[in-house]
Design a protein around this motif. Structure first.
Motif, mmCIF file in Angstrom:
data_model
loop_
_atom_site.group_PDB
_atom_site.id
_atom_site.type_symbol
_atom_site.label_atom_id
_atom_site.label_comp_id
_atom_site.label_asym_id
_atom_site.label_seq_id
_atom_site.Cartn_x
_atom_site.Cartn_y
_atom_site.Cartn_z
ATOM 1 N N ALA A 69 31.136 -12.691 18.034
ATOM 2 C CA ALA A 69 32.504 -13.220 18.088
ATOM 3 C C ALA A 69 33.201 -13.104 16.745
ATOM 4 N N ASN A 70 32.478 -13.355 15.663
ATOM 5 C CA ASN A 70 33.092 -13.236 14.347
ATOM 6 C C ASN A 70 33.424 -11.786 14.023
ATOM 7 N N LEU A 71 32.615 -10.855 14.483
ATOM 8 C CA LEU A 71 32.937 -9.445 14.294
ATOM 9 C C LEU A 71 34.162 -9.042 15.105
ATOM 10 N N ILE A 72 34.303 -9.590 16.301
ATOM 11 C CA ILE A 72 35.493 -9.313 17.106
ATOM 12 C C ILE A 72 36.738 -9.857 16.415
ATOM 13 N N SER A 73 36.642 -11.035 15.835
ATOM 14 C CA SER A 73 37.794 -11.618 15.138
ATOM 15 C C SER A 73 38.274 -10.696 14.032
ATOM 16 N N ALA A 74 37.329 -10.139 13.281
ATOM 17 C CA ALA A 74 37.702 -9.222 12.203
ATOM 18 C C ALA A 74 38.390 -7.982 12.753
ATOM 19 N N GLY A 75 37.879 -7.448 13.846
ATOM 20 C CA GLY A 75 38.466 -6.241 14.413
ATOM 21 C C GLY A 75 39.832 -6.471 15.022
ATOM 22 N N GLU A 76 40.009 -7.615 15.680
ATOM 23 C CA GLU A 76 41.272 -7.871 16.365
ATOM 24 C C GLU A 76 42.399 -8.223 15.407
ATOM 25 N N SER A 77 42.070 -8.724 14.228
ATOM 26 C CA SER A 77 43.124 -9.088 13.281
ATOM 27 C C SER A 77 43.736 -7.869 12.602
ATOM 28 N N ALA A 78 42.978 -6.785 12.512
ATOM 29 C CA ALA A 78 43.413 -5.626 11.723
ATOM 30 C C ALA A 78 44.680 -4.951 12.240
ATOM 31 N N LEU A 177 31.586 -10.844 4.778
ATOM 32 C CA LEU A 177 31.354 -11.532 6.042
ATOM 33 C C LEU A 177 30.904 -10.590 7.159
ATOM 34 N N ALA A 178 31.697 -9.541 7.417
ATOM 35 C CA ALA A 178 31.382 -8.677 8.556
ATOM 36 C C ALA A 178 30.063 -7.939 8.351
ATOM 37 N N LEU A 179 29.867 -7.321 7.198
ATOM 38 C CA LEU A 179 28.633 -6.568 6.991
ATOM 39 C C LEU A 179 27.417 -7.489 6.929
ATOM 40 N N THR A 180 27.587 -8.732 6.494
ATOM 41 C CA THR A 180 26.488 -9.687 6.553
ATOM 42 C C THR A 180 26.119 -9.988 7.999
ATOM 43 N N CYS A 181 27.121 -10.178 8.850
ATOM 44 C CA CYS A 181 26.854 -10.387 10.281
ATOM 45 C C CYS A 181 26.226 -9.151 10.912
ATOM 46 N N HIS A 182 26.704 -7.968 10.529
ATOM 47 C CA HIS A 182 26.105 -6.731 11.041
ATOM 48 C C HIS A 182 24.631 -6.680 10.702
ATOM 49 N N THR A 183 24.311 -6.936 9.425
ATOM 50 C CA THR A 183 22.930 -6.841 8.979
ATOM 51 C C THR A 183 22.045 -7.836 9.724
ATOM 52 N N ALA A 184 22.540 -9.076 9.868
ATOM 53 C CA ALA A 184 21.749 -10.091 10.561
ATOM 54 C C ALA A 184 21.534 -9.725 12.031
#
Length: 331
Positions: A69-78, A177-184
């Motif tokens: 969900a946090n990754l989606i938030s980053a993508g949708e805001s752009a 934030l995003a790349l940390t979520c990706h890695t996890a």
């Protein structure tokens, strides 16, 4: 010094066909790399993910969906927020940057589509608003800091405004934030050998995000090379936002107490992220005193992101630590 131009009706130029264009500046190279890496979310096989997701505990499913969900938030805001940056680049007569940013916006929309499709496949799409909007720090990050720094470019195209926007979106939101979520999330998929569709999506998104972060580093480097007074602006904005990034990651893990699923820990999430922030700051610092024109064709930001990707969560050495900032609230 960059030229400016009127981008209103009847004032569009045709600089791309002029002779004497220096070959392969950083934004054009990023555009070419993005074209070569194009992928279609609908081509990713998600047939096994629903079965794997059903085997997870409720806490494991919750944490996985929080990352997504946090990754989606980053993508949708752009698509909305970055339009101001595109306009700023066009006004500054930086056509390659404006063109690359349009690709970046497309890729962010593509990321959101891919992750929403995954949530549909595992039966969690109806829960997305709850996962994406439940945290106060999340709202502050996306609705205040991100929007403020990018919408400031509507009326202010100065180097300082561009630096603040690049640090906020490219370095903190995407790079931290995003790349940390990706890695996890990728670590969850690999260590448990589950969710192959999600892993495929995340690997592709991470490759795109590293190009985005590289452009942010490049933008800060060219402004620092042009005027050394811009270097403190990079440091100050980074220092302002790192505590917020830490709070946001903490907010995601808070519901799970000291024992988050999959062995995820706050310390583990932040140690690599802070190291990477420091390495990007080092790259920007290395542009100080250089000719701004040379920075345009110096692909150091892309090389750095490749090195960070390969390094993973390896141990730091002294050089890596020298510009990592102490996490504290600015006075």
């Amino acid at each position: 010094m960059s030229l400016t131009r009127d981008i209103g009706p009847g004032h569009r130029g045709f600089g791309g066909v002029r002779t004497g264009h220096r070959p392969d500046p950083v934004p054009r190279r990023l555009l070419r790399d993005g074209n070569a890496a194009f992928w279609n979310p609908d081509d990713i096989d998600l047939t096994r993910d629903a079965a794997d997701f059903a085997t997870l505990s409720p806490r494991e499913r919750r944490l996985t969906c929080l990352f997504v969900a946090n990754l989606i938030s980053a993508g949708e805001s752009a698509p909305q927020d970055l339009q101001q940056f595109v306009t700023a680049m066009a006004t500054e007569n930086r056509r390659d940057d404006a063109t690359y940013l349009t690709q970046l916006v497309f890729e962010e929309a593509q990321h959101a589509q891919a992750l929403r499709t995954w949530l549909d496949a595992v039966g969690m799409s109806d829960a997305l608003p709850w996962f994406a909007e439940s945290g106060d720090v999340h709202r502050r990050t996306f609705l205040e800091e991100l929007s403020w720094s990018l919408y400031a470019l509507t009326d202010d195209h100065s180097p300082a405004a561009q630096i603040r926007a690049a640090v906020t979106h490219h370095h903190i939101l995407e790079g931290c934030l995003a790349l940390t979520c990706h890695t996890a999330a990728a670590g969850i998929c690999r260590t448990r050998a589950i969710l192959p569709g999600l892993l495929s999506i995340i690997d592709r998104i991470a490759a795109d995000e590293r190009r985005h972060v590289a452009w942010g580093t490049f933008t800060c480097r060219r402004h620092v090379a042009a005027d050394d007074a811009n270097w403190p602006i990079v440091l100050h904005r980074t220092q302002e936002l790192l505590p917020l990034a830490t709070e946001m990651l903490g907010e995601m893990l808070a519901p799970f107490g000291p024992g988050a699923p999959f062995g995820i820990s706050m310390q583990g999430l932040m140690s690599t992220a802070l190291n990477d922030v420091g390495r990007r700051l080092d790259s920007i610092a290395q542009a100080r005193g250089r000719q701004a024109e040379d920075i345009d064709r110096d692909h150091a930001p892309m090389r750095l992101e490749s090195e960070i990707e390969w390094a993973g969560s390896g141990p730091r050495d002294e050089d890596d630590r020298r510009t990592v900032l102490t996490l504290r609230r600015p006075v």
